[in-house]
Design an enzyme around this catalytic site. Sequence first.
Site, short mmCIF file in Angstrom:
data_model
loop_
_atom_site.label_atom_id
_atom_site.label_comp_id
_atom_site.label_asym_id
_atom_site.label_seq_id
_atom_site.Cartn_x
_atom_site.Cartn_y
_atom_site.Cartn_z
N GLU A 16 0.86 -1.20 0.00
CA GLU A 16 0.00 0.00 0.00
C GLU A 16 0.89 1.24 0.00
O GLU A 16 1.63 1.48 0.95
CB GLU A 16 -0.91 -0.03 1.23
N HIS A 46 4.39 6.41 -4.64
CA HIS A 46 3.19 7.25 -4.62
C HIS A 46 3.38 8.37 -5.64
O HIS A 46 4.48 8.90 -5.77
CB HIS A 46 2.97 7.84 -3.23
N CYS A 116 -2.23 12.28 2.24
CA CYS A 116 -2.31 12.40 0.78
C CYS A 116 -3.47 13.35 0.48
O CYS A 116 -4.53 13.23 1.07
CB CYS A 116 -2.58 11.02 0.16
FE FE2 Z 1 -2.65 9.22 -2.83
#
Ligand code: FE2
Length: 131
Positions: A16, A46, A116
């Site tokens: 993740e 990411h 995020c």
């Molecule tokens: Fe994200």
Amino acid sequence: MAELPELLQTADFKSEKHVPVIECPDQVAAGQRFEVKVSVGKEVDHPNTTEHHIRWITLYFLPDGGKFPYQVARVEFTVHGESAEEANEGPVYTHHAAGVSMKTEKPGTLLALSYCNIHGLWRSSKALALD
Ligand code: FE2
């Protein structure tokens, strides 16, 4: 009505991309300074674009037996390709990783929170022992 704890997501950082990763020795000497690296996307990248990026990581320390965490550091990642011309046309991108120096007189747990801009809040933790 939602409560904040329900919004703090977590998972295995190896699969993740949002989970903050805390890297430091498992055991340190009491009162001796050591380095902690915090990052997002250690195993799975990411994105880092104007539209989608990591805004910040905050690192806390909870001493064993303690009730309240201490905020060790808060790192803000503040540029993601923005420009006056167009999104993602800017020359600068902050990468979502940082080093922090710290020391402690007590063992405990390091806790990280990351944000995020479109996928919310993510958490992780790492035990810290003393010699
Ligand atoms: Fe994200």
